[in-house]
Scaffold this motif. Structure first.
Motif, PDB file in Angstrom:
ATOM      1  N   ALA A  78      -3.363   5.677 -36.314  1.00 35.18           N
ATOM      2  CA  ALA A  78      -4.530   6.536 -36.121  1.00 35.18           C
ATOM      3  C   ALA A  78      -5.077   7.014 -37.452  1.00 35.18           C
ATOM      4  N   GLY A  79      -4.189   7.420 -38.347  1.00 29.72           N
ATOM      5  CA  GLY A  79      -4.627   7.870 -39.665  1.00 29.72           C
ATOM      6  C   GLY A  79      -5.276   6.765 -40.473  1.00 29.72           C
ATOM      7  N   PHE A  80      -4.683   5.568 -40.430  1.00 33.95           N
ATOM      8  CA  PHE A  80      -5.264   4.433 -41.166  1.00 33.95           C
ATOM      9  C   PHE A  80      -6.628   4.048 -40.590  1.00 33.95           C
ATOM     10  N   ALA A  81      -6.764   4.093 -39.271  1.00 32.00           N
ATOM     11  CA  ALA A  81      -8.052   3.763 -38.661  1.00 32.00           C
ATOM     12  C   ALA A  81      -9.121   4.760 -39.099  1.00 32.00           C
ATOM     13  N   ALA A  82      -8.776   6.044 -39.106  1.00 37.65           N
ATOM     14  CA  ALA A  82      -9.728   7.059 -39.557  1.00 37.65           C
ATOM     15  C   ALA A  82     -10.076   6.869 -41.030  1.00 37.65           C
TER      16      ALA A  82
ATOM     17  N   ARG B  52      -5.471   1.429 -51.557  1.00 34.71           N
ATOM     18  CA  ARG B  52      -5.340   1.247 -52.999  1.00 34.71           C
ATOM     19  C   ARG B  52      -4.025   1.807 -53.526  1.00 34.71           C
ATOM     20  N   ASN B  53      -3.252   2.431 -52.647  1.00 30.77           N
ATOM     21  CA  ASN B  53      -1.984   3.021 -53.074  1.00 30.77           C
ATOM     22  C   ASN B  53      -0.787   2.156 -52.701  1.00 30.77           C
ATOM     23  N   GLY B  54      -1.023   0.955 -52.213  1.00 32.32           N
ATOM     24  CA  GLY B  54       0.077   0.063 -51.877  1.00 32.32           C
ATOM     25  C   GLY B  54       0.742   0.351 -50.545  1.00 32.32           C
ATOM     26  N   ALA B  55       0.043   1.007 -49.618  1.00 36.39           N
ATOM     27  CA  ALA B  55       0.620   1.314 -48.317  1.00 36.39           C
ATOM     28  C   ALA B  55       0.558   0.099 -47.402  1.00 36.39           C
ATOM     29  N   MET B  56       1.668  -0.251 -46.798  1.00 34.20           N
ATOM     30  CA  MET B  56       1.702  -1.337 -45.835  1.00 34.20           C
ATOM     31  C   MET B  56       1.209  -0.852 -44.479  1.00 34.20           C
ATOM     32  N   GLY B  57       0.738  -1.782 -43.665  1.00 33.38           N
ATOM     33  CA  GLY B  57       0.439  -1.495 -42.270  1.00 33.38           C
ATOM     34  C   GLY B  57      -0.983  -1.123 -41.951  1.00 33.38           C
ATOM     35  N   MET B  58      -1.918  -1.214 -42.900  1.00 38.18           N
ATOM     36  CA  MET B  58      -3.273  -0.751 -42.633  1.00 38.18           C
ATOM     37  C   MET B  58      -4.171  -1.811 -42.010  1.00 38.18           C
ATOM     38  N   GLY B  59      -3.858  -3.079 -42.184  1.00 35.28           N
ATOM     39  CA  GLY B  59      -4.790  -4.144 -41.825  1.00 35.28           C
ATOM     40  C   GLY B  59      -5.269  -4.108 -40.382  1.00 35.28           C
TER      41      GLY B  59
END
Length: 568
Positions: free
Chosen positions: A64-68, A435-442
């Motif tokens: 939810a956070g990544f989508a926002a 841009r911070n190298g977080a996995m799982g956003m795609g």
């Protein structure tokens, strides 16, 4: 006893603080909220029941956070996520860190325990200030129902102002239920800092005096008009353009001045151009570690100009000769209509009358552009293996059939290097990636991209590790009926970490291999459409079929764990 005076007929009808929060979101023009429901903010969910604000139910708070965050990246408006207390807030923390380091406007609403239970180690209790105080621009707590509208407006304003970033709004369960007669408040206007004429003149003078001027674009706030204007300005003055890490959609790649993106998996010639420039003009971004290879190159040009909306130039490293507080759009406007633009022709005469070597007749960056184009469109060497898909050939061939207006989303990992190299983008609003190298956003970003830009094709990229973190948001895409295509790159290892491990601890693989499901079958089980791509020549036709499918589709590609970057 005197009679009670009835309220005037035009007095606002009392409503709960939770419902007032929703009314204020409506007043702010919010179109969507991404949420995982919780009992601590049920009254807000009830307010959303008959609201025009679209409630997108996600499957995990990180998604939810990544989508926002992706919505904010693509629309230039704060993204809105809502999660519950304790564990829900903990899951959402990854998006807060990403929004903070990426300078992206995000507002996270999270339920809290009832006010009277504070300090008793109540069920799911935590301290929002302690958890988020160092990773958010502001932490707000709704302690009085009458302040609900004001707090929402304050949160959205702070998130989008200056250097954008995340804001936390804590919602105590009992306060949400209290009635208030306070109405929604007018949205707070955002400042739009613009360069002064003397700042524009100084910038133009610096360009005219430089032999190798370079524009470094990045950050937020890029519009098609700003990108087009700055590209034309740069071309007229012999200024090359490079893009910051994962901001490579700031400029249309078809522009002759574009020399490629910096950062991980970047082209050597792009890095050389950064190091060779005697003038760097950073617009929307600052000089950081990723764009300079951990400060290994391009950190000490003769002159540096930074144009950002942040007067602190947060995160800038190295010399800084001129700071212009401006957005990409206001800078583009000033350069297009200001005195400098009118007085500095492409032949390179400065506002002070000094002759320079810049201008289209002496485009110092031309060899870099030619090399970048050759690298971007060429595939070197024979196909590596019949057992695995050859990503160089597959992604290179796909570039010829992708629509120019495609939106690409991805998380963190080497798998993104092939799209970064071979797939040109048409300009702002074409990429959403951390841009911070977080996995799982795609995958969650692809959901948000299609909701925010429904008329554009969307491709989400994910490594097998990335997909297994937030791939459950594929179910959200099914629920929302979204035509997105997700490509899962399955090499059965955490490839980026393996690369470091092979270098630092050769011959000792440890903790980096994984066992994966059949991702195509998983997509089918969700109610989407799954494709298993085993041959390189099948990649493009299957990608086209997946993109044409009316609903979420997934391509499962098997790739060589020994191949971690494109061929050079």
């Amino acid at each position: 006893m005197s009679a009670v005076t009835p309220p005037p007929s035009d007095a606002p009808t009392p409503m709960s603080a939770g419902h007032l929060i929703v009314r204020q979101l409506e007043a702010e023009g919010v179109r969507r909220v991404y949420t995982v429901p919780g009992e601590s903010f049920l009254d807000v969910l009830d307010g959303l029941y008959d609201s025009p604000v679209h409630t997108v139910v996600c499957r995990q708070e990180g998604g939810a956070g990544f989508a926002a965050l992706a919505e904010a990246r693509l629309t230039h408006r704060p993204g809105i996520a809502m999660v519950t207390r304790g564990p829900g807030a903990a899951n959402a923390m990854i998006s807060i860190h990403t929004a903070y380091q990426d300078a992206t406007a995000l507002v996270l609403f999270m339920g809290l325990i009832p006010t009277e239970q504070r300090g008793r180690e109540a069920f799911q209790e935590f301290d929002p200030h302690a958890w988020f105080g160092s990773t958010a621009k502001k932490v707000l707590i709704l302690d009085h129902p009458d302040s609900a509208a004001r707090i929402v407006s304050d949160a959205l304003h702070t998130a989008a102002s200056g250097r954008p970033g995340p804001v936390i709004v804590g919602l105590p369960e009992d306060t949400l239920l209290e009635l208030t007669s306070s109405p929604p408040v007018p949205p707070r206007p955002l400042a739009s800092p613009s360069p002064a004429p003397h700042e524009v003149a100084a910038l133009e003078d610096a360009v005219a005096s430089a032999a190798r001027p370079l524009l470094v674009v990045g950050g937020q706030g890029w519009t098609p008009a700003a990108a087009t204007s700055l590209s034309a300005w740069a071309s007229a003055r012999g200024v090359g353009i490079v893009a910051d890490f994962r901001a490579h959609d700031a400029i249309d790649h078809a522009q002759d001045v574009f020399l490629g993106p910096l950062g991980y998996s970047s082209f050597a010639g792009t890095r050389e151009a950064m190091a060779d420039a005697d003038l760097q003009i950073l617009v929307g971004c600052v000089r950081g570690d990723i764009m300079t290879g951990s400060y290994a190159f391009g950190t000490s040009p003769d002159r540096t100009i930074v144009a950002v909306p942040d007067p602190d130039a947060h995160g800038h490293f190295g010399p800084l000769d001129q700071l212009i507080v401006a957005t990409p759009e206001t800078l583009a406007t000033a350069l297009g209509t200001g005195p400098g633009a009118a007085q500095v022709p492409a032949t390179g005469t400065s506002v002070t009358g000094q002759t320079s070597g810049t201008g289209t007749s002496a485009a110092w960056y031309r060899p870099y552009r030619d090399r970048y184009q050759e690298w971007r469109t060429g595939v070197v060497g024979a196909e590596r293996s019949d057992e695995f898909l050859d990503r160089d050939r597959a992604y290179r061939d796909a570039a010829d059939v992708l629509p120019r207006d495609v939106v690409v989303t991805y998380g963190a990992g080497n798998y993104s290097a092939w799209a970064l190299r071979y797939w040109p983008l048409q300009g702002p609003g074409s990429v959403a990636a951390p841009r911070n190298g977080a996995m799982g956003m795609g995958t969650p970003a692809a959901v948000a991209a299609k909701l925010a830009q429904p008329d554009r094709p969307v491709i989400g990229l994910a490594g097998d590790g990335c997909f297994m973190m937030n791939g459950q948001e594929f179910a959200t895409a099914v629920d929302q009926g979204l035509n997105i295509t997700v490509i899962v790159d399955d090499n059965s290892v955490f490839g980026t970490i393996v690369g470091h491990q092979v270098r630092e601890y050769p011959g000792r693989p440890s903790g980096t291999s994984v066992t994966n499901p059949d991702f195509a079958a998983l997509a089918d089980s969700y109610g989407g459409r799954g494709f298993s791509v085993t041959r390189t020549e099948d990649f493009v036709p299957m990608l086209q079929e997946a993109m044409a499918y009316e609903g979420p589709a997934l391509l499962h590609i098997r790739t060589d764990p020994e191949v971690r970057l494109p061929r050079t």
